[in-house]
Design a protein around this motif. Structure first.
Motif, PDB file in Angstrom:
ATOM      1  N   GLY A 128      30.579 -23.900 -16.847  1.00 30.14           N
ATOM      2  CA  GLY A 128      31.320 -22.938 -17.938  1.00 30.14           C
ATOM      3  C   GLY A 128      31.313 -24.005 -19.098  1.00 30.14           C
ATOM      4  O   GLY A 128      31.046 -25.157 -19.126  1.00 30.14           O
ATOM      5  N   GLU A 168      34.022 -25.352 -21.948  1.00 29.99           N
ATOM      6  CA  GLU A 168      35.556 -25.514 -22.217  1.00 29.99           C
ATOM      7  C   GLU A 168      35.567 -25.533 -23.810  1.00 29.99           C
ATOM      8  O   GLU A 168      36.735 -25.034 -24.482  1.00 29.99           O
ATOM      9  CB  GLU A 168      35.833 -27.012 -21.833  1.00 29.99           C
ATOM     10  CG  GLU A 168      35.897 -27.205 -20.417  1.00 29.99           C
ATOM     11  CD  GLU A 168      36.360 -28.456 -19.749  1.00 29.99           C
ATOM     12  OE1 GLU A 168      36.444 -29.411 -20.721  1.00 29.99           O
ATOM     13  OE2 GLU A 168      36.744 -28.320 -18.651  1.00 29.99           O
ATOM     14  N   SER A 197      32.418 -27.517 -18.533  1.00 34.37           N
ATOM     15  CA  SER A 197      33.499 -27.747 -17.540  1.00 34.37           C
ATOM     16  C   SER A 197      33.290 -28.731 -16.655  1.00 34.37           C
ATOM     17  O   SER A 197      32.167 -29.408 -16.466  1.00 34.37           O
ATOM     18  CB  SER A 197      33.715 -26.409 -16.901  1.00 34.37           C
ATOM     19  OG  SER A 197      32.594 -26.196 -15.822  1.00 34.37           O
TER      20      SER A 197
END
Length: 406
Positions: free
Chosen positions: A209, A211, A227
């Motif tokens: 992901g 951040e 992430s």
């Protein structure tokens, strides 16, 4: 039921233009007004992430209809005309510049807007979205040989954009938290083959992901922080391809039923009898998802036209979409989550193969890479609910067209 004397169509994408075309084709001779928030003639959106980014297509090459068509079909095209409100009870249409008009029937074809990155730095100038012609033009000039491009989201738009960028000589990183994007729609085999192709073409694929996006002081580049312990990706340009949000603001303000889109019944009818909704903004009541595909938008327009004129609806057909990347074409019919089992036709290691999804002895979904004949036959098998033999589906020597005879 008499046809409405004046119809106002808010939005000018494929669903809207298809509606106008179908109305005239069915003999409708009333007033037909099309309101487009964008300036210029309505255009097709799928080429934006393909030939337009590649510099192979100009604006005139992707028009949905030539300028003369609007005059020939007596369609009043109002471009750069942003509609700020509708009044379903009296048919009012209010424009942002203060102009108003009335219609006996209002069609909402407002489509959707790209989802922005919901992280710190997601609004940095280096981050691009891709939905309009202007979006594509701004992004195209950034895709220079050697440019570092981070594409966030490996769905259809993200994957196509990444494929174009690497073909143009960019150094591309494709980021998605899902290990095998699109698996729920086209199945693990097809989705896995497609996703593996990115790495084979030189794209750096990261399963993570995002951040935050950090602008480095005094530097042109940004850092895309991933992430967990995945580190960061340095990029000159970032593309966010994380889906669209249905543009339901007009419908909500008018009191229509909205739930992940404008909720519609048969004939694309909304909760107000004077309002129809078509295209990406509409969701069929009882269905979990909206179909944000070219074919679905076209069929919505045609279906709505028949409903407005009080004509019988055509038999429904299975959903179909396509995606072009790295010189190959994905085509899919239906959704693999509806299948109980799958059957493979062809050799996955060759890159071109088909996966059939069955429920009982009926075909409910099919996905294929570079096998258009399989797709054509499968769509007819699904639409006609013809029982099939899994062994024949898997047999390369079996003519699928013969299965259509039952």
């Amino acid at each position: 039921m008499s046809a409405p004397g004046r119809i106002a169509v808010v939005g000018a994408g494929l669903a809207a233009v298809s509606l106008c075309d179908a109305l005239r084709d069915q003999g409708y001779d009333g007033r037909l007004a099309l309101y487009s928030a964008e300036r210029g003639l309505p255009y097709d959106r799928p080429p934006l992430s393909k030939d337009v980014l590649l510099g192979k297509a100009r604006r005139e090459d992707v028009l949905l209809r030539p300028e003369q068509w609007y005059a020939d079909q007596n369609v009043e095209l109002h471009d750069a005309a942003f509609v700020r409100a509708i009044r379903p009870h009296d048919g009012g249409v209010e424009l942002a510049d203060g102009r108003t008009s009335t219609a006996d029937r209002i069609v909402l074809a407002t489509g959707g807007t790209p989802r922005t990155l919901p992280v710190p730095g997601g609004d940095d100038p280096a981050v691009h979205l891709l939905r309009t012609w202007e979006d594509a033009e701004r992004l195209r000039v950034q895709l220079l040989p050697g440019a570092r491009v981070a594409v966030i989201g490996a769905g259809l738009i993200g994957a196509e954009t990444a494929a174009v960028a690497v073909a143009l000589g960019c150094r591309v990183t494709l980021i998605d938290p899902v290990p095998v994007p699109l698996a729920a729609v086209v199945g693990e085999e097809i989705a896995g083959s497609l996703h593996a192709r990115h790495s084979a073409e030189g794209i750096n694929v990261r399963t993570a992901g995002v951040e935050r996006i950090e602008r480095r002081p005094g530097r042109r580049e940004v850092l895309v922080h991933l992430s967990g312990q995945s580190g960061a990706v340095a990029a000159d340009t970032v593309v966010a391809g994380i889906g669209i949000r249905p543009a339901t603001e007009l419908a909500e303000a008018a009191g229509l039923t909205v739930d992940n889109g404008i909720v519609v019944q048969a004939g694309q009818r909304t909760s107000h009898p004077n309002v129809i909704a078509v295209g990406d903004v509409a969701r069929q009541d009882g269905h979990r998802v909206r179909h944000e595909h070219w074919d679905a938008a076209q069929r919505d327009g045609e279906t709505a036209a028949l409903a407005i004129l009080g004509r019988p609806e055509r038999a429904p057909t299975a959903t179909w979409f396509w995606s072009d990347r790295h010189g190959s074409r994905l085509e899919a019919i239906g959704t693999m989550t509806d299948a109980e089992r799958t059957v493979i036709r062809g050799a996955p290691h060759d890159g071109a193969f088909t996966v059939f999804g069955l429920r009982g002895d009926r075909l409910v979904a099919t996905a294929a890479i570079d096998r258009p004949r399989d797709i054509k036959a499968a769509r007819r098998l699904i639409d006609r609910a013809i029982p099939v033999d899994p062994a024949q589906l898997a047999d390369e020597n079996a003519d699928l067209r013969k299965l259509l005879k039952g």
